[in-house]
Structure formats: structure tokens, C-alpha cells
Design a protein around this motif. Sequence first.
Motif, PDB file in Angstrom:
ATOM      1  N   ARG A  22       0.803  -1.218   0.000  1.00 60.79           N
ATOM      2  CA  ARG A  22       0.000   0.000   0.000  1.00 60.79           C
ATOM      3  C   ARG A  22       0.836   1.268   0.000  1.00 60.79           C
TER       4      ARG A  22
ATOM      5  N   HIS B 294       0.070   5.136   1.190  1.00 61.00           N
ATOM      6  CA  HIS B 294      -0.952   5.816   2.005  1.00 61.00           C
ATOM      7  C   HIS B 294      -0.484   7.214   2.374  1.00 61.00           C
TER       8      HIS B 294
ATOM      9  N   PHE C 102      -8.179   9.601   6.735  1.00 57.98           N
ATOM     10  CA  PHE C 102      -6.946   9.115   6.096  1.00 57.98           C
ATOM     11  C   PHE C 102      -5.749   9.266   7.048  1.00 57.98           C
TER      12      PHE C 102
ATOM     13  N   HIS D  24      -3.018  -1.170  -3.247  1.00 58.34           N
ATOM     14  CA  HIS D  24      -3.884  -0.036  -2.914  1.00 58.34           C
ATOM     15  C   HIS D  24      -3.007   1.207  -2.765  1.00 58.34           C
TER      16      HIS D  24
ATOM     17  N   HIS E 257      -3.122   5.550  -2.048  1.00 60.47           N
ATOM     18  CA  HIS E 257      -3.851   6.766  -1.678  1.00 60.47           C
ATOM     19  C   HIS E 257      -2.952   7.984  -1.876  1.00 60.47           C
TER      20      HIS E 257
ATOM     21  N   HIS F 267      -8.651  13.489  -2.287  1.00 61.60           N
ATOM     22  CA  HIS F 267      -8.065  12.179  -2.016  1.00 61.60           C
ATOM     23  C   HIS F 267      -8.359  11.247  -3.183  1.00 61.60           C
TER      24      HIS F 267
ATOM     25  N   THR G 292      -7.911   7.480  -4.530  1.00 62.85           N
ATOM     26  CA  THR G 292      -7.543   6.123  -4.120  1.00 62.85           C
ATOM     27  C   THR G 292      -7.626   5.176  -5.310  1.00 62.85           C
TER      28      THR G 292
ATOM     29  N   THR H 170      -7.619   1.161  -6.109  1.00 57.52           N
ATOM     30  CA  THR H 170      -7.786  -0.181  -5.535  1.00 57.52           C
ATOM     31  C   THR H 170      -7.664  -1.189  -6.655  1.00 57.52           C
TER      32      THR H 170
END
Lengths: 209, 209
Positions: free
Chosen positions: A5, A7, A57, A162, A164, A202, A204, A206
Amino acid sequence: MSRVRVHNFAISLDGFGSGEPQSLEAPFGHAGERLHEWRFGTSSWKEGGSTGVDDLFERRHNDGFGAEIMGSNKFGPPGWQDDSDWKGWWGPNPPFHTPTYVLTHRPRSSIEMEGGTTFHFLDASPEEALAVAREAAGDLDVRIGGGATVVRDYLAAGLVDHAHFAVTPIVLGRGSRVWDGLEGLESSYDVEQVSAPSGVTHVTLTRKA
Amino acid sequence: MSRVRVHNFAISLDGFGSGEPQSLEAPFGHAGERLHEWRFGTSSWKEGGSTGVDDLFERRHNDGFGAEIMGSNKFGPPGWQDDSDWKGWWGPNPPFHTPTYVLTHRPRSSIEMEGGTTFHFLDASPEEALAVAREAAGDLDVRIGGGATVVRDYLAAGLVDHAHFAVTPIVLGRGSRVWDGLEGLESSYDVEQVSAPSGVTHVTLTRKA
């Protein structure tokens, strides 16, 4: 299951994850702290801060990570490899609290810090470094911590589950850009965009099932 | 008072306003229609379409404009200057309905179309073309219609009062990028970001008072 990820990776409207030139005095170059102001406005950082989507977040910043991989430019200013005492920007207790793998062509001995962070130095491909970090993370996730080049390399290699990004309302014009070489990324990811009153959007990604 | 505006200018996450290569068959290159799908999903375009923020922007597509300035690449595929019969992509009744100024180093005679559109061809700087378009627009606004290079040139010259970009959730990777050379744009504009359920984020720049 352990995921890979990205993030809370902040970028400008034009896609830069940091400005230039990066130095000891200016880790993000001419971007300064402007990419990260949205974080500092949340209740995670200050009493009375915002409690909306930015804060959601932000609260997950370290949630569920068992290891981090970062690029050489995130660990220190240009030339840190020549300073045998350099232990990162973050003081004795860095905010990672996990094994943290620094990609560098000049690896050195591991450094155990307070609070659970141990810096390991790897001269390795993205795939090789990920295999090591996965092993360390166990059932927890592996964070691709940046900078932009490293995030881009992992996305390009198809290794990210994933991601972000926080798109901040500034135009940096120069620095390290995250989107280059990622044509067609949307074919592998569901993309969602959510704007916050702070001015940040934001984004994201996926990975599609 | 007459303003200079960019409206409904669609870009990818990585800031491209069109793909490549542009041709008669593919005016937006490898982007195809993907930058504009959000528009086609609104009730302005089809019965039963969306009536939220996408539609609000879409309904204002031609609202209040008295003239348009566009770049050579918006008017036709590469080489259109060699075709003396080329009258744009849009058929006999183009969707501009105003005097429309095409920037080109090879100007030709004006072409009067149906529905109020007249194409004029100018070999001129952004400032010079704007002076002509303002005169034609009277109290109405002047649209900077694109492509990305022209939008960028007008922003860089400080000539734009209001700009609206629709950031679509795709990564084009190549083409014509709108943000290049605009470092620090946010110091002259209030920037707002609003996401829509369609997956698009509307970014508006309003010149600071």
C-alpha cells in the motif's frame, strides 16, 4: 492478507511528490511543508482540528503496516551516504515503528532506532526489496513510503494493491513527479476521487479483482 | 464585466488535455473520448442523465461567452492548413455560436458557418489575439477553448480570470499537458476542488481580487 500500500502520499495538482532542490534545510525543496498542511489541520495532529475525510486518512497513517520500503531520497538529503552518522530526518524515535528498508546503491549496516523502527539498507530491485519486506511484515501490510520515484516504480511494476494520494491545490512546476510512465494505470485499478473542505482531493486506487 | 475563462476543459489525472498522436480519425489521440465521458453522462446530453455538479458545469458550457480563442490543434488534425476546404471538425453548425479565433502561423480568410460561428485565423501572440476577441465579445466573456498548450500559454501570461478543469480518473502518460511551466499558479488564484460521483474532480481557479 498482507497487501502492498501507498498511504497519505501527497502530490501537487501537477503530480509532484516533492519540490527541488532537496537539501538538509529543505527536505521537500521549494514545496516546503505545503504538500502536508492538510495533515496538520486534522484532529490527529492538533486539538480542535478537522474530523472529516482528511482525518480519516490521517488516522490510518500507520494502521496495519508491518514494514516500509523507501527510496534513498526520502531517507536523507543528497550525499547522506557520505555521512556515516546519518540516521534519517526523524530523530531517535522515527514515525515508522517497523522494519524500514531504504533502497540505495551504497548499503550500510542496519540501524536500530527507538520505538520499533530499524533501518535496513538494500541495493535491490523493487521485487527483491518487496520479498524481504513481505517476510518481515508477516500478515501486516507493506508500505511503499516514497518518494515519488519509488512509488512510481512500484506502480509501474504492478506491485501495489492499494494507493492513496492526497492532491493538494498547488502547482509545483518541478521536482519529482509520480505519474510519469504509468499510462493506462486505470485499467488495473478502480479509481475514486473525494474532495475535502481543506482543498485537498483524495485519490484512491484499488486493484481490480 | 467581460472575463477570460476556461470552462469544461477535461484533463487526465496526470494533466494531459489530449492524447497522441492526433489525427483525423482520432482528434484526441489515444485518449479517445475518455476525457469527455463525464459530459455525456449528464442530463444536458441525454434523457435521464445526472443532474448534479457535472451537469451544472455542463449546462454552462456556452453560457455568457461572446468569443472563443483556440489553438491550431483544436481546429483540425496536423496538416489541416494544407487543405483549403477544411472547416473544422464540427460540421456546418459548430457548437461555438460566436466569433472564434484560431491561432495559426498560416492564417487564411474567415469562414462564416451556420449558427453564429465565424472562424477567424490569427497569427498573433496570446495578448494580441485576446485584444481582438475582447472587442468582438463586448460585455460577454472570452473562452480560451484549448488545447492544453493554448490554455497553458494564457495562464502563464496571467490573462485568465477563471478556469475550470475536469480531472478524469485516467492516466494518459503522454500527449499535451496543461500544467507545465505554471509553478506557483495558486498564488494568483483561489483553487477549489469538488469531486463528482462520476469519478471526475472539478478544479476551479478564480483569480484573487
